[in-house]
Design a protein around this motif. Structure first.
Motif, PDB file in Angstrom:
ATOM      1  N   LEU A  54      -8.137  82.814  21.170  1.00 41.66           N
ATOM      2  CA  LEU A  54      -7.042  83.255  20.307  1.00 41.66           C
ATOM      3  C   LEU A  54      -5.720  82.664  20.786  1.00 41.66           C
ATOM      4  CD1 LEU A  54      -6.136  85.136  17.989  1.00 41.66           C
ATOM      5  CD2 LEU A  54      -5.830  86.919  19.707  1.00 41.66           C
ATOM      6  N   ILE A  55      -4.998  82.008  19.875  1.00 43.57           N
ATOM      7  CA  ILE A  55      -3.668  81.482  20.179  1.00 43.57           C
ATOM      8  C   ILE A  55      -2.604  82.517  19.819  1.00 43.57           C
ATOM      9  CG2 ILE A  55      -1.995  79.652  19.703  1.00 43.57           C
ATOM     10  CD1 ILE A  55      -4.395  77.815  19.077  1.00 43.57           C
ATOM     11  N   ARG A  56      -2.652  83.019  18.598  1.00 43.89           N
ATOM     12  CA  ARG A  56      -1.788  84.127  18.188  1.00 43.89           C
ATOM     13  C   ARG A  56      -2.383  84.757  16.936  1.00 43.89           C
ATOM     14  NH1 ARG A  56       1.361  79.510  16.789  1.00 43.89           N
ATOM     15  NH2 ARG A  56       2.235  79.592  18.888  1.00 43.89           N
ATOM     16  N   ASP A  57      -2.007  86.007  16.660  1.00 41.65           N
ATOM     17  CA  ASP A  57      -2.510  86.671  15.461  1.00 41.65           C
ATOM     18  C   ASP A  57      -1.444  87.609  14.906  1.00 41.65           C
ATOM     19  OD1 ASP A  57      -2.554  89.135  16.798  1.00 41.65           O
ATOM     20  OD2 ASP A  57      -4.639  88.902  17.408  1.00 41.65           O
ATOM     21  N   ASN A  65      -1.418  94.144   4.194  1.00 39.32           N
ATOM     22  CA  ASN A  65      -2.406  93.708   3.209  1.00 39.32           C
ATOM     23  C   ASN A  65      -3.231  92.506   3.634  1.00 39.32           C
ATOM     24  OD1 ASN A  65      -1.933  95.654   1.208  1.00 39.32           O
ATOM     25  ND2 ASN A  65      -0.102  94.570   0.531  1.00 39.32           N
ATOM     26  N   MET A  66      -2.951  91.941   4.789  1.00 33.66           N
ATOM     27  CA  MET A  66      -3.755  90.814   5.250  1.00 33.66           C
ATOM     28  C   MET A  66      -3.683  90.716   6.764  1.00 33.66           C
ATOM     29  SD  MET A  66      -1.422  87.639   3.840  1.00 33.66           S
ATOM     30  CE  MET A  66       0.292  87.421   4.343  1.00 33.66           C
ATOM     31  N   VAL A  67      -4.670  90.040   7.339  1.00 38.47           N
ATOM     32  CA  VAL A  67      -4.706  89.777   8.774  1.00 38.47           C
ATOM     33  C   VAL A  67      -4.915  88.280   8.978  1.00 38.47           C
ATOM     34  CG1 VAL A  67      -5.523  92.063   9.447  1.00 38.47           C
ATOM     35  CG2 VAL A  67      -7.175  90.298   8.865  1.00 38.47           C
ATOM     36  N   ALA A  68      -4.323  87.738  10.041  1.00 42.47           N
ATOM     37  CA  ALA A  68      -4.365  86.304  10.252  1.00 42.47           C
ATOM     38  C   ALA A  68      -4.507  85.997  11.732  1.00 42.47           C
ATOM     39  CB  ALA A  68      -3.095  85.634   9.698  1.00 42.47           C
ATOM     40  N   ALA A  69      -5.051  84.824  12.027  1.00 41.00           N
ATOM     41  CA  ALA A  69      -5.192  84.399  13.415  1.00 41.00           C
ATOM     42  C   ALA A  69      -5.191  82.880  13.489  1.00 41.00           C
ATOM     43  CB  ALA A  69      -6.487  84.941  14.017  1.00 41.00           C
ATOM     44  N   LEU A  70      -4.579  82.360  14.536  1.00 39.07           N
ATOM     45  CA  LEU A  70      -4.639  80.945  14.876  1.00 39.07           C
ATOM     46  C   LEU A  70      -5.499  80.847  16.126  1.00 39.07           C
ATOM     47  CD1 LEU A  70      -3.576  78.089  14.193  1.00 39.07           C
ATOM     48  CD2 LEU A  70      -1.666  78.546  15.747  1.00 39.07           C
ATOM     49  N   PRO A 131     -14.568  70.414  18.968  1.00 32.59           N
ATOM     50  CA  PRO A 131     -13.480  71.369  19.195  1.00 32.59           C
ATOM     51  C   PRO A 131     -12.361  71.161  18.185  1.00 32.59           C
ATOM     52  CG  PRO A 131     -14.076  70.220  21.237  1.00 32.59           C
ATOM     53  CD  PRO A 131     -14.748  69.494  20.114  1.00 32.59           C
ATOM     54  N   GLY A 132     -11.611  72.224  17.917  1.00 33.11           N
ATOM     55  CA  GLY A 132     -10.477  72.095  17.010  1.00 33.11           C
ATOM     56  C   GLY A 132      -9.771  73.420  16.794  1.00 33.11           C
ATOM     57  N   ASP A 133      -8.545  73.336  16.253  1.00 30.75           N
ATOM     58  CA  ASP A 133      -7.759  74.523  15.942  1.00 30.75           C
ATOM     59  C   ASP A 133      -7.986  74.930  14.491  1.00 30.75           C
ATOM     60  OD1 ASP A 133      -6.776  74.435  18.502  1.00 30.75           O
ATOM     61  OD2 ASP A 133      -4.837  73.587  17.938  1.00 30.75           O
ATOM     62  N   PHE A 134      -8.069  76.239  14.261  1.00 24.88           N
ATOM     63  CA  PHE A 134      -8.263  76.793  12.925  1.00 24.88           C
ATOM     64  C   PHE A 134      -7.255  77.904  12.677  1.00 24.88           C
ATOM     65  CE2 PHE A 134     -12.328  74.726  13.104  1.00 24.88           C
ATOM     66  CZ  PHE A 134     -12.730  74.550  11.787  1.00 24.88           C
ATOM     67  N   PHE A 135      -6.822  77.992  11.417  1.00 23.27           N
ATOM     68  CA  PHE A 135      -6.055  79.150  10.960  1.00 23.27           C
ATOM     69  C   PHE A 135      -6.964  79.952  10.037  1.00 23.27           C
ATOM     70  CE2 PHE A 135      -3.339  81.051   7.603  1.00 23.27           C
ATOM     71  CZ  PHE A 135      -2.688  81.987   8.406  1.00 23.27           C
ATOM     72  N   TYR A 136      -7.068  81.262  10.303  1.00 22.12           N
ATOM     73  CA  TYR A 136      -7.901  82.147   9.494  1.00 22.12           C
ATOM     74  C   TYR A 136      -7.023  83.221   8.851  1.00 22.12           C
ATOM     75  CZ  TYR A 136     -11.746  80.177  12.279  1.00 22.12           C
ATOM     76  OH  TYR A 136     -12.637  79.330  12.883  1.00 22.12           O
ATOM     77  N   LEU A 137      -7.342  83.548   7.589  1.00 26.35           N
ATOM     78  CA  LEU A 137      -6.592  84.579   6.876  1.00 26.35           C
ATOM     79  C   LEU A 137      -7.556  85.417   6.060  1.00 26.35           C
ATOM     80  CD1 LEU A 137      -3.622  85.570   6.103  1.00 26.35           C
ATOM     81  CD2 LEU A 137      -3.991  84.284   3.994  1.00 26.35           C
ATOM     82  N   LEU A 176      -0.683  79.229   2.352  1.00 22.30           N
ATOM     83  CA  LEU A 176      -1.385  79.431   3.618  1.00 22.30           C
ATOM     84  C   LEU A 176      -0.568  78.895   4.792  1.00 22.30           C
ATOM     85  CD1 LEU A 176      -4.993  78.494   2.432  1.00 22.30           C
ATOM     86  CD2 LEU A 176      -4.200  80.769   3.086  1.00 22.30           C
ATOM     87  N   ASN A 177       0.106  77.766   4.601  1.00 21.23           N
ATOM     88  CA  ASN A 177       0.980  77.237   5.652  1.00 21.23           C
ATOM     89  C   ASN A 177       2.114  78.207   5.952  1.00 21.23           C
ATOM     90  OD1 ASN A 177      -0.408  74.866   6.172  1.00 21.23           O
ATOM     91  ND2 ASN A 177       0.737  73.670   4.672  1.00 21.23           N
ATOM     92  N   SER A 178       2.656  78.837   4.902  1.00 15.36           N
ATOM     93  CA  SER A 178       3.716  79.820   5.115  1.00 15.36           C
ATOM     94  C   SER A 178       3.220  80.977   5.974  1.00 15.36           C
ATOM     95  CB  SER A 178       4.219  80.352   3.771  1.00 15.36           C
ATOM     96  OG  SER A 178       4.844  79.336   3.017  1.00 15.36           O
ATOM     97  N   CYS A 179       1.987  81.441   5.707  1.00 16.91           N
ATOM     98  CA  CYS A 179       1.416  82.526   6.511  1.00 16.91           C
ATOM     99  C   CYS A 179       1.253  82.098   7.968  1.00 16.91           C
ATOM    100  CB  CYS A 179       0.066  82.951   5.946  1.00 16.91           C
ATOM    101  SG  CYS A 179       0.145  83.792   4.358  1.00 16.91           S
ATOM    102  N   MET A 180       0.790  80.867   8.172  1.00 18.43           N
ATOM    103  CA  MET A 180       0.592  80.380   9.540  1.00 18.43           C
ATOM    104  C   MET A 180       1.919  80.320  10.285  1.00 18.43           C
ATOM    105  SD  MET A 180      -1.448  76.989  10.876  1.00 18.43           S
ATOM    106  CE  MET A 180      -0.388  75.857   9.949  1.00 18.43           C
TER     107      MET A 180
END
Length: 338
Positions: A54-57, A65-70, A131-137, A176-180
């Motif tokens: 986890l990088i940040r959430d 209304n939503m949850v997100a994680a990088l 390996p790689g970075d992901f943004f989840y929403l 989605l970029n705005s959320c990240m």
């Protein structure tokens, strides 16, 4: 690598390539036992372990209304059971992967900043090959219900949703970029998150849903009893200062989350989250009568992150700021409104 993640066919959005043999299929992803128990956030299936860092959430940021994680992921194979959320996965670099859903196996290299979408009720197994970075929403089911009603005048059961796994919709990418970016700019992001969640769902509905020709008719519209509403009000008033889960509220009166949500909206004409805001503002109006309490104290007591968060919701419901409301109520001078 051949691209087989497609949205061209709504009736079969994820066709199995004819060239995949039974022998190849046996070597591809298959559902894994849910043996890991460390979940990122309640009601989601994103697991943080030695394979995913986890990088940040969005925990603690007031996103209702939503949850997100990088995250940063190592090569892995992961199974996600079906849930009630609308889920987005965004690779931040080109990512080769394989995925199995509905008994079909698909391979592709997802371009950086494209997005895969998993509709509620869909389970899948994914294999990340580097390996790689992901943004989840994940966006909560009650937002899907509200927007379906506003856009279509339909219940969620009357809307068929599809799961495109390699999308480059510019509007969705921007949202989605705005959320990240909001994960790095937590100030007031809780307030903004309510609106952006609705915008994302509206854009998703515009491209990846279809109304049923013959809508399902509810077996019955059963209102909640007075006793059930008393227990709900008692529960919410006891939790005004903090977060709560719809599933916990449903369990408090012995109903499943889905049945509870439908009966609550039918009875109250509000979603549970909307009704909670009404109770919070009602409590704030009561507390503002006590001039010993600062506006920050009132905000915290009513479950808001800070004074500005309280002020925005208070103005929306009451029409004036908390300071102006207190000044008018108590007849104090302008200097006392702060």
């Amino acid at each position: 690598m051949k691209q087989v993640f497609s949205t061209e066919s709504n009736t079969a959005p994820l066709p199995l390539p004819a060239s995949v043999s039974a022998e190849e299929t046996a070597r591809r992803p298959h559902p894994l036992p849910a043996s890991r128990t460390e979940f990122l956030l309640s009601d989601t299936t994103l697991i943080i372990d030695e394979k995913r860092t986890l990088i940040r959430d969005s925990a603690g940021m007031g996103w209702s209304n939503m949850v997100a994680a990088l995250t940063h992921s190592q090569p892995l194979e992961d199974y996600s059971p079906a849930n009630s959320y609308l889920f987005f996965a965004v690779p931040l670099e080109d990512m080769p992967l394989a995925i199995q859903t509905d008994g079909r196996i698909h391979e592709a290299e997802m371009p950086a900043h494209s997005h895969g979408i998993i509709a509620p009720g869909v389970s899948y197994t994914v294999e990340l090959q580097k390996p790689g970075d992901f943004f989840y929403l994940s966006i909560r089911n009650e937002v899907l219900v509200d927007v379906a009603d506003e856009l279509f005048g339909k219940r969620l059961d009357d809307v068929d949703m599809y799961s495109p796994l390699q999308e480059t919709d510019k509007s969705l990418q921007s949202l989605l970029n705005s959320c990240m970016h909001m994960l790095s700019e937590p100030h007031d992001s809780g307030f903004r998150s309510d609106y952006i969640a609705q915008a994302i769902v509206a854009q998703f509905y515009s491209k990846h849903t279809q109304l049923r020709d013959v809508p399902r008719v509810m077996d019955s519209k059963i209102p909640l009893s007075q006793g059930q509403m008393k227990r709900i009000n008692d529960y919410l008033r006891a939790n005004l200062h903090g977060a709560f889960q719809i599933a916990d509220l449903a369990a408090s009166i012995g109903l499943s989350r889905t049945v509870f949500f439908e009966r609550f909206v039918h009875t109250m004409k509000y979603t549970p989250n909307q009704y909670l805001q009404i109770l919070r503002i009602k409590r704030a109006r009561q507390l503002l009568r006590d001039r010993k309490l600062s506006l920050v104290d009132v905000a915290f007591a009513c479950g808001y992150a800070d004074q500005s968060h309280l002020s925005r919701f208070f103005k929306r419901f009451v029409g004036v700021s908390p300071g102006k409301y207190r000044a008018d109520l108590l007849g104090v001078s302008a200097d006392m409104r702060r």
